[in-house]
Design an enzyme around this catalytic site. Structure first.
Site, mmCIF file in Angstrom:
data_model
loop_
_atom_site.group_PDB
_atom_site.id
_atom_site.type_symbol
_atom_site.label_atom_id
_atom_site.label_comp_id
_atom_site.label_asym_id
_atom_site.label_seq_id
_atom_site.Cartn_x
_atom_site.Cartn_y
_atom_site.Cartn_z
ATOM 1 N N ARG A 11 30.413 11.605 10.047
ATOM 2 C CA ARG A 11 31.585 12.466 9.836
ATOM 3 C C ARG A 11 32.848 11.755 10.287
ATOM 4 O O ARG A 11 32.803 10.679 10.865
ATOM 5 C CB ARG A 11 31.422 13.787 10.589
ATOM 6 C CG ARG A 11 31.117 13.635 12.053
ATOM 7 C CD ARG A 11 30.727 14.940 12.711
ATOM 8 N NE ARG A 11 30.453 14.730 14.131
ATOM 9 C CZ ARG A 11 30.796 15.592 15.088
ATOM 10 N NH1 ARG A 11 31.430 16.699 14.788
ATOM 11 N NH2 ARG A 11 30.510 15.338 16.342
ATOM 12 N N TYR A 142 38.681 9.641 28.648
ATOM 13 C CA TYR A 142 38.720 9.107 27.290
ATOM 14 C C TYR A 142 39.635 7.888 27.224
ATOM 15 O O TYR A 142 39.270 6.854 26.653
ATOM 16 C CB TYR A 142 39.213 10.193 26.339
ATOM 17 C CG TYR A 142 39.309 9.760 24.890
ATOM 18 C CD1 TYR A 142 38.170 9.586 24.117
ATOM 19 C CD2 TYR A 142 40.552 9.545 24.291
ATOM 20 C CE1 TYR A 142 38.253 9.207 22.792
ATOM 21 C CE2 TYR A 142 40.652 9.156 22.967
ATOM 22 C CZ TYR A 142 39.500 8.987 22.222
ATOM 23 O OH TYR A 142 39.589 8.605 20.912
#
Length: 233
Positions: A11, A142
């Site tokens: 995806r 992150y």
């Protein structure tokens, strides 16, 4: 025709990359960890080979790459994100971010490298982020993983250049994917206003940058921003 392997390919940016490289006429295999239905649909649509593999698990990476043969182009796209204060992230989630984003990239590169070194040819493309370049509040984990990816990319380019193996990174900005689907309209508006081009990018924008890096024979150790001008370094 190149043998292209894309991690996190079911995806988002990964799926767009699968489509772009298949359209280029390459033999494409992609790894996915969870989205089986999307992976099977993408494989049927494109003719690419879908392989279930969690890059956070060394045994699964080894098993997957044992089926892939020599890899010409490796795209390390698999990654996860986390938003929240660093005091709220918890050690388990912190380690999970590094296990997937950094260690997963390391494992896949190490699995593909023996064949590349033997053939004295190869291309590795990592996926960083503009937050890996400048950092983002409430995305410390992150940002840290993507900063590590950038450092790894630049170091590997120097180490592997004598073997004619190129290593580059794409550094996406605000891209419309599942990862940004939880942003509110107000947040999106603010981010668009902070972006010189005034909009979000698409997964295809990033995939086309990957194709360029796969074809650019005299480019290595570089970070190609795909962020609409939001971060200029």
């Amino acid at each position: 025709m190149a043998n292209v392997v894309i991690t996190g390919g079911s995806r988002g940016i990964g799926a767009a990359a699968v489509r772009e490289f298949c359209e280029r006429g390459d033999h494409v295999s992609f790894l996915y960890a969870q989205s089986r239905e999307k992976a099977m649909a993408l494989a049927e649509e494109t003719g690419a080979e879908a392989i279930c593999c969690d890059v956070a698990k060394p045994d699964e990476v080894a098993q997957a790459f044992s089926k892939l043969g020599d890899v010409d182009v490796l795209i390390c796209n698999a990654g996860i994100a986390h938003q929240g204060l660093i005091t709220h992230i918890g050690e388990e989630q912190w380690h999970r971010l590094f296990e997937v984003n950094v260690h997963g990239t390391y494992r896949c590169i190490c699995a593909a490298l023996p064949g590349m070194i033997r053939r004295q040819s190869g291309c590795i493309i990592t996926v960083a982020s503009m937050w890996g370049q400048v950092g983002a509040s409430c995305e410390v984990g992150y940002s840290a993983t993507k900063g590590a990816i950038l450092a790894m990319t630049k170091a590997l380019a120097q180490e592997l250049g004598p073997s004619n193996i190129r290593v580059n990174a794409v550094s996406p900005g605000l891209i419309t994917t599942d990862m940004t689907g939880n942003l509110t309209e107000d947040t999106l508006k603010e981010l668009h206003e902070a972006t010189p081009l005034g909009c979000s990018g698409t997964a295809q924008d990033v995939a086309k940058a990957m194709v360029y890096l796969a074809e650019a024979k005299f480019v290595t150790g570089q970070v190609l921003p795909v962020n609409g001008g939001m971060v200029i370094t």
